[in-house]
Design a protein around this motif. Structure first.
Motif, PDB file in Angstrom:
ATOM      1  N   TYR A   1       0.814  -1.217   0.000  1.00 12.69           N
ATOM      2  CA  TYR A   1       0.000   0.000   0.000  1.00 12.69           C
ATOM      3  C   TYR A   1       0.856   1.279   0.000  1.00 12.69           C
ATOM      4  O   TYR A   1       0.456   2.303   0.563  1.00 12.69           O
TER       5      TYR A   1
ATOM      6  N   SER B   1       2.461   6.307   1.504  1.00 14.82           N
ATOM      7  CA  SER B   1       1.353   5.370   1.698  1.00 14.82           C
ATOM      8  C   SER B   1       0.043   5.920   1.151  1.00 14.82           C
ATOM      9  O   SER B   1      -0.153   7.136   1.054  1.00 14.82           O
TER      10      SER B   1
ATOM     11  N   PRO C   1      -4.409   4.548   1.291  1.00 16.90           N
ATOM     12  CA  PRO C   1      -5.276   3.556   1.939  1.00 16.90           C
ATOM     13  C   PRO C   1      -5.133   2.189   1.264  1.00 16.90           C
ATOM     14  O   PRO C   1      -5.093   2.087   0.043  1.00 16.90           O
TER      15      PRO C   1
ATOM     16  N   ALA D   1      -5.021  10.742  -0.610  1.00 19.65           N
ATOM     17  CA  ALA D   1      -3.924  10.835   0.360  1.00 19.65           C
ATOM     18  C   ALA D   1      -3.056  12.044   0.033  1.00 19.65           C
ATOM     19  O   ALA D   1      -3.002  12.502  -1.118  1.00 19.65           O
TER      20      ALA D   1
ATOM     21  N   HIS E   1      -3.907   4.522   6.874  1.00 19.51           N
ATOM     22  CA  HIS E   1      -3.827   3.796   5.604  1.00 19.51           C
ATOM     23  C   HIS E   1      -3.604   2.299   5.797  1.00 19.51           C
ATOM     24  O   HIS E   1      -3.669   1.532   4.833  1.00 19.51           O
TER      25      HIS E   1
END
Length: 516
Positions: free
Chosen positions: A336, A346, A348, A375, A393
């Protein structure tokens, strides 16, 4: 006929109003009106030969020449001022003029005469004709077809320099800047400089169909370059690219490109510059001369037309200029995270193996999926391989591992019971290092997936009663044994209940006797 020329010449010589009135035979009130109106419209002495009394009257009082026709006179200053406003057209103003004529029972001018008289007035007395272009409405931009050059100090080689041109069609005021490249960075920087030079932004920007501005342009679909679209949103303007192979869509900048090619690029053909900054200094000197050059068919220059007729209509600029962002497409890794310039960020975990868009600016990394931001991270610099990971995340099992600290371990043990807390404190106090203790505690915490808090507390209580050196392995063994023992007891209980509920017992009464 009023002696306009004589009034202005006597006033220029310093004669008092009383003296001018005695000399011309006009009232001091009329003389004051003529002098103040001349000063307002910039009519100064010495006067040229062609400026007769009739010429001056038409210049100061253009409506008087129309009154002789018996029609309602036109207020040209009002018409010119109203045309600067958004969506106001000559047809609308003529409609309002006709309504006024009906109300006052006067004869109006036809629309054609209305248009002709305004055009004649604007051509003669104003810097801009507002029939086709509104002040502050459009900025047309393009690269000049001709190139300039700088000289490499080491090799003496001539290096091409490309000239960016921006023009405001209403006043024809222009901006030019040299650049060593025609890439997206240079394109955006040139726009920033143009807005700063003009002191404001326009409602619309009209570029050509360059890759730096347009990704796709057909009769059905228009896709702008993401960075260029961002810049337009930042300056609160709209991008309307010219149609393919339709130079008339941006005729003003096409004309300015040709003129600038002569008055700037060609004028600098014998000037040797050794850096792009030196070249731009020369370009801006020539640009200032170009904008100050008088119009050939009317009074004023591009600069005066801009300051008097268009500058007021520009939208104010943001405090800081637009900072360019870079867009990339990449795929989310199984862990991820995604890799950007050997740094890891990162997203989610639900977006694993999905393709996302990444917007890179100087200080920020933003990740988008289907045009929705999922993000954002502060951009990492320095040593390769750094990572920025947000707890939100992570999947739940990863969060459980990351959250391992002595404090969280004790907090978890307190939620289970006193015996569990005693075991956890023992492990933290007696392990060789904290990491080893936390790993053992983490494996015990995972038991919550298969056992209740009561079962864990009971197992810990049994271990503490049997030994002063409890281990996680012994607790896990007891948990399994207790689970097995509980299952056997439950099975036996269920069997006994089954026998009691469903067995048949025939007493003596069944056979004719008496039950005791």
């Amino acid at each position: 006929m009023i002696h306009y020329r004589k009034i202005l010449e006597l006033h220029d010589e310093g004669i008092s109003l009383r003296g001018i009135a005695a000399s011309t035979g006009h009232s001091r009130q009329k003389i004051t009106e003529v002098i103040s109106l001349a000063e307002k419209k910039g009519l100064d002495c010495p006067l040229e030969e062609e400026m007769t009394d009739k010429w001056i009257e038409e210049f100061l009082f253009p409506e008087k020449s129309l009154e002789a026709s018996g029609r309602k006179p036109l207020n040209f200053d009002y018409i010119h001022e109203e045309l600067a406003k958004p969506n106001v057209t000559l047809s609308l103003l003529h409609h309002e003029y006709e309504a006024e004529c009906r109300a006052s029972q006067k004869i109006p001018y036809s629309y054609r005469s209305f248009l002709r008289h305004y055009s004649r007035y604007a051509d003669k007395y104003k810097a801009t004709l507002r029939i086709r272009r509104k002040p502050g409405e459009i900025m047309e931009v393009d690269w000049a077809g001709s190139t300039s050059f700088i000289i490499d100090r080491d090799t003496g080689e001539k290096v091409k320099a490309y000239i960016f041109v921006a023009t405001l069609p209403c006043s024809q005021f222009s901006y030019a800047e040299a650049s060593l490249s025609m890439d997206s960075q240079s394109w955006i920087n040139a726009h920033n400089s143009a807005y700063k030079y003009f002191g404001g932004s326009t409602q619309i920007v009209v570029p050509d169909n360059l890759k730096t501005s347009v990704t796709k342009h057909t009769t059905r679909e228009l896709i702008l370059n993401p960075t260029y679209r961002e810049m337009a949103e930042y300056y609160n303007t709209v991008v309307m690219p010219a149609r393919v192979r339709t130079p008339k869509d941006k005729a003003s900048v096409e004309g300015s490109v040709g003129v600038i090619s002569t008055w700037i690029i060609a004028a600098l053909r014998n000037t040797h510059c050794f850096s792009i900054d030196e070249l731009n200094e020369e370009v801006w000197k020539k640009l200032d001369e170009f904008n100050r050059r008088p119009f050939t068919r009317k009074k004023g220059s591009r600069l005066s037309a801009f300051e008097e007729e268009e500058k007021f209509a520009l939208s104010p600029l943001p405090i800081a200029h637009f900072k360019m962002s870079e867009w990339k497409k990449t795929k989310v890794r199984p862990d991820y995270h995604l890799s950007i310039e050997s740094m890891f960020y990162s997203v989610p975990y639900e977006y694993i193996n999905r393709e996302v868009e990444v917007k890179l600016s100087d200080n920020l990394v933003e990740i988008f999926f289907n045009h929705m931001r999922v993000a954002s991270h502060k951009r990492l610099y320095g040593k390769f391989g750094q990572s920025s990971t947000l707890r939100d995340h992570m999947p739940d099992n990863h969060k459980l591992y990351v959250d391992q600290t002595p404090e969280t371990a004790i907090e978890w043990a307190e939620s289970i019971g006193a015996s569990t807390l005693s075991v956890i404190r023992y492990l933290l106090d007696t392990s060789q290092n904290e990491k080893q203790a936390l790993q053992s505690i983490f494996s015990l915490k995972k038991s919550e997936r298969n056992y209740t808090k009561y079962e864990i507390e009971r197992a810990c209580k049994m271990v503490v009663s049997m030994t002063k050196r409890p281990t996680v392995k012994s607790i896990q063994t007891i948990l399994k044994n207790n689970k097995k023992s509980d299952a056997e007891q439950e099975l036996k209980r269920q069997t006994d209940i089954s026998k009691n509920n469903y067995g048949f017992t025939r007493g003596a009464s069944y056979y004719g006797g008496t039950d005791k």
